[in-house]
Design a protein around this motif. Structure first.
Motif, short mmCIF file in Angstrom:
data_model
loop_
_atom_site.label_atom_id
_atom_site.label_comp_id
_atom_site.label_asym_id
_atom_site.label_seq_id
_atom_site.Cartn_x
_atom_site.Cartn_y
_atom_site.Cartn_z
N GLU A 508 0.84 -1.19 0.00
CA GLU A 508 0.00 0.00 0.00
C GLU A 508 0.88 1.24 0.00
O GLU A 508 2.11 1.17 0.13
CB GLU A 508 -0.91 -0.01 1.24
CG GLU A 508 -1.93 -1.14 1.23
CD GLU A 508 -2.84 -1.09 2.45
OE1 GLU A 508 -2.79 -0.07 3.18
OE2 GLU A 508 -3.59 -2.06 2.67
N VAL A 509 0.24 2.41 -0.14
CA VAL A 509 0.98 3.67 -0.16
C VAL A 509 1.79 3.83 1.13
O VAL A 509 1.26 3.66 2.23
CB VAL A 509 0.02 4.88 -0.30
CG1 VAL A 509 0.78 6.20 -0.18
CG2 VAL A 509 -0.69 4.82 -1.64
N GLY A 510 3.08 4.12 0.99
CA GLY A 510 3.94 4.33 2.15
C GLY A 510 4.51 3.06 2.75
O GLY A 510 5.35 3.13 3.65
N GLN A 511 4.08 1.89 2.24
CA GLN A 511 4.58 0.63 2.78
C GLN A 511 5.75 0.09 1.96
O GLN A 511 5.79 0.24 0.74
CB GLN A 511 3.48 -0.43 2.82
CG GLN A 511 2.43 -0.20 3.90
CD GLN A 511 1.47 -1.36 4.00
OE1 GLN A 511 1.31 -2.15 3.08
NE2 GLN A 511 0.82 -1.47 5.15
N VAL A 512 6.69 -0.57 2.64
CA VAL A 512 7.85 -1.18 1.99
C VAL A 512 8.20 -2.47 2.72
O VAL A 512 7.66 -2.76 3.79
CB VAL A 512 9.08 -0.23 2.01
CG1 VAL A 512 8.84 1.01 1.18
CG2 VAL A 512 9.46 0.14 3.45
N SER A 513 9.12 -3.22 2.15
CA SER A 513 9.68 -4.40 2.82
C SER A 513 11.16 -4.16 3.08
O SER A 513 11.85 -3.60 2.24
CB SER A 513 9.51 -5.65 1.94
OG SER A 513 8.16 -6.00 1.82
N VAL A 514 11.61 -4.59 4.27
CA VAL A 514 13.02 -4.42 4.65
C VAL A 514 13.65 -5.80 4.75
O VAL A 514 13.22 -6.64 5.55
CB VAL A 514 13.14 -3.65 5.98
CG1 VAL A 514 14.61 -3.49 6.36
CG2 VAL A 514 12.48 -2.29 5.88
N MET A 515 14.68 -6.04 3.93
CA MET A 515 15.32 -7.36 3.89
C MET A 515 16.38 -7.53 4.97
O MET A 515 16.70 -8.65 5.38
CB MET A 515 15.94 -7.59 2.51
CG MET A 515 14.92 -7.62 1.37
SD MET A 515 15.70 -7.91 -0.22
CE MET A 515 16.49 -6.32 -0.50
#
Length: 535
Positions: A508-515
Motif C-alpha cells: 500500500e501507499v507508504g509501505q515497503v519491505s526491509v530485507m
C-alpha cells in the motif's frame, strides 16, 4: 569595532542596568549558532537577549517581543533555570561577559570561531551551548577561575592613566591597534588613550554607511575618517547602535550582491549581443540573393525542355541581360524540381533578409538599452532600485531559460552537524517518492519500528567515508520525532541501507519491505546541532 573590548565593556554596563535582579527563565536555540535568553522585564514579558556565536559576526542584541517557536527548538542549562541575575560584569582585559546568578555564573565568550556560552554550576562544572573538546573545556574552566571581573570602566581607566611609556601601553592586551595608533601620535599617549576609551564607553556611537565603498560603520566620532563621505546616525546606547549596524550591514551586503549580479548579467548579455550584432551586420552587408535565385529559376523555366535528369550543370540564355548563364542543378532532381528549388530559395532569401534586418534593429535597440542600465549602476542605488532594474531586465526569466531550474525538494530537510543531509517524508505518497525515487542505493534509510511514521533518508555523499554512529543516532531521533513514537521517552528505530528496502505492487501507499535491518534506541527529538532547512 562593535566587538572591541571597550564597546563590550560599555555593553556590560548597559546590560547591568537592564538585567540586574531580573530572572532568566530559559535558554534555548531555534537558529544555528544563536542562543535565546528569555528574561522578562517590566512591561515586556517576552523580552530576550539574543547571543550570536557565529565566528564572523559574533554579537548580542535585544528583542522586546520574541516568541519561542513551537517546534525545532532545543533547550540548554535546564537543570539550573530559572534563577535571578544578580550582576553583569566583564573580565578585565578579556572579551568575556559574565552574568552572576544566584547559584552559578553564565559566561558569554567572544573569541572568533571559539565564541560560545557556558554555565558554571555550584560544583564548578562547566556546561556548554556549543560542543567543545574535553581538553578545551578544562582549559576554559581554569581560565574562568582566574578571571578578574569588573562592573565599570573605572578600574581599566585608572590602570591606563598610570602608564608612563608607550611601550608599556602597547603591552596592554585590551588596547586595539586603532587606539594605539592615535595615542602614539600624541605628546601624552596614556592620556590620549584614556580620552578615546572614555569616548567609547560614555559618548554617542556613530553608525552609518561609507558612500564610496558601501561598508557599514560603527565607530566613536573622533575616530571617523574625515576624508570619507558618509551617511551617519548617532546613538546613545550600544544595543540600539549594534542593532542598526547589523541592519545596515545586511542591507549593504544585499545591495552589493544585487549590483554584482546585475553587472555580471549585463556583461554576459552584452557579450552575446555584440557577437550576434556582428553576425547580423555581416549578413545584411552581404545582401540578399533573392534576385539571383529568381533569375536562375526563370531562366531554367524558359529552357525546361533542355534540362536533362542526371546533369549537374546547364547553360541557358538570360533573356533579360541577353547573356548566357551557367547554372548548377541537382542531378537527382527532375527539371521541375530544380526550377522549384530556385524559386523557393528566392522566397526564402527574401524572408531571411527581411528577418535579419528587423532582428538587427531589435538587437541593436536591446544593446543600447542594456548600455543604459549599465550606466545606471555607476550611481548609488538602493536595494529597491536594484530589484526594479532586475525586474525590468527580466533577469529571472532569462536565467531560467539558460540554466536548469533547481526543483524544491518536497521533503523535510535537515543538515546534521553542518555536514550530513537528512531528508524526512511528509506523508505516505511523499515517503514513496523519497524511498523509491530520491534515495540512492548506499544511502541510509530510517523508520520508527512497529509504528506509523515518516521515512528518513541520510544521504551518503562518499561511500568510502564511514558515517559516525552519533550521526546515525541523530537521524534516528529525528525519524522517531516524526512518528507515532514522538511522545515516548525512548523509541526503537529501524535503519539499513536503501538497497535492502523494496516496494512492489502489493504494498500500500507508504509501505515497503526491509530485507536486512539494524535497530537504534533513541529519544524522539530534533538534536541541537541539526539545522532545519526551510523550503
Amino acid at each position: 569595532m562593535y566587538k572591541s573590548y571597550f564597546y563590550l565593556l560599555r555593553a556590560a554596563q548597559e546590560l547591568s542596568s537592564i538585567l540586574q535582579n531580573k530572572k532568566l527563565l530559559e535558554c534555548y536555540t531555534q537558529e544555528r549558532d544563536k542562543l535565546f535568553l528569555h528574561i522578562p522585564i517590566m512591561d515586556f514579558p517576552h523580552f530576550h537577549l539574543l547571543i550570536s556565536t557565529n565566528a564572523q559576526e559574533f554579537h548580542f542584541y535585544f528583542k522586546i517581543e520574541q516568541r519561542k517557536a513551537k517546534k525545532n527548538t532545543a533547550n540548554f542549562f535546564t537543570d539550573f533555570l530559572p534563577q535571578k541575575i544578580e550582576a553583569v560584569k566583564i573580565a578585565l582585559g578579556e572579551r568575556i561577559i559574565v552574568l552572576e546568578m544566584e547559584t552559578g555564573r553564565f559566561y558569554i565568550l567572544f573569541r572568533g570561531n571559539k565564541s560560545n556560552c557556558f554555565f558554571s554550576d555550584t560544583k564548578n562544572q562547566l556546561h556548554t551551548f556549543k560542543k567543545v573538546s574535553g581538553e578545551q573545556l578544562t582549559k576554559l574552566k581554569h581560565e574562568f577561575s582566574q578571571l578578574s571581573l569588573i562592573s565599570t570602566s573605572e578600574t581599566v581607566i585608572e590602570r591606563i592613566s598610570k602608564v608612563e611609556r608607550f611601550d608599556e601601553l602597547k603591552a596592554l592586551p585590551y588596547l586595539s591597534k586603532d587606539i594605539l595608533k592615535i595615542a602614539e601620535a600624541k605628546e601624552h599617549p596614556a592620556n590620549a588613550a584614556v580620552k578615546i576609551i572614555e569616548e567609547i564607553v560614555f559618548d554617542k556611537i556613530a553608525v552609518g554607511i561609507d558612500k564610496k565603498t558601501g561598508e557599514a560603520i560603527f565607530s566613536p566620532i573622533s575616530m571617523l575618517d574625515s576624508n570619507k563621505e558618509m551617511n551617519l546616525e548617532l546613538f546613545e546606547n550600544y544595543f540600539d547602535a549594534v542593532t542598526n549596524y547589523f541592519s545596515l550591514k545586511r542591507t549593504t551586503v544585499k545591495t552589493h550582491d544585487s549590483k554584482l549580479e546585475i553587472e555580471k548579467f549585463l556583461g554576459n548579455e552584452l557579450e552575446k549581443i555584440t557577437s550576434k550584432l556582428n553576425k547580423l551586420k555581416t549578413r545584411i552587408e552581404n545582401g540578399s540573393k533573392e534576385a539571383e535565385y529568381k533569375r536562375n529559376g526563370e531562366a531554367l523555366l524558359s529552357a525546361i525542355s533542355a534540362i536533362k535528369k542526371g546533369s549537374a550543370e546547364i547553360t541557358v540564355s538570360d533573356w533579360k541581360s541577353n547573356s548566357e548563364l551557367k547554372i548548377k542543378i541537382d542531378p537527382k532532381l527532375s527539371a521541375q524540381q530544380n526550377i522549384n528549388y530556385h524559386f523557393d530559395k528566392a522566397r526564402s532569401e527574401k524572408l531571411e533578409y527581411e528577418k535579419s534586418t528587423l532582428l538587427y534593429k531589435n538587437t541593436k535597440d536591446r544593446f543600447e538599452r542594456l548600455i543604459t542600465f549599465r550606466e545606471k549602476l555607476s550611481i548609488e542605488l538602493t536595494t529597491e532600485q536594484l530589484q526594479e532594474i532586475k525586474k525590468e531586465l527580466k533577469m529571472n526569466m532569462q536565467q531560467n531559460s539558460t540554466e536548469e531550474k533547481k526543483e524544491k525538494l518536497p521533503f523535510r530537510h535537515f543538515i546534521i552537524e553542518g555536514k550530513y543531509h537528512f531528508y524526512i517524508g511528509k506523508d505516505g505518497k511523499n515517503n514513496d517518492v523519497l524511498t523509491t525515487k530520491f534515495a540512492k542505493q548506499n544511502d541510509f534509510w530510517f523508520h520508527a519500528r512497529s509504528v506509523a511514521g515518516s521515512h528518513g533518508v541520510l544521504r551518503v555523499e562518499n561511500t568510502k567515508e564511514a558515517i559516525p554512529k552519533r550521526v546515525l543516532e541523530k537521524a534516528a531521533s529525528i525519524t522517531a520525532f516524526y512518528s507515532k513514537s514522538k511522545t515516548s521517552k525512548l523509541a526503537p528505530v529501524t535503519y539499513t541501507l536503501k538497497k535492502y528496502v523494496t516496494k512492489n505492487s502489493r504494498h500500500e501507499v507508504g509501505q515497503v519491505s526491509v530485507m536486512k535491518e539494524n535497530v537504534l534506541l533513541v529519544r524522539p527529538e530534533i538534536p541541537a546541532d541539526c539545522e532545519y532547512i526551510e523550503d
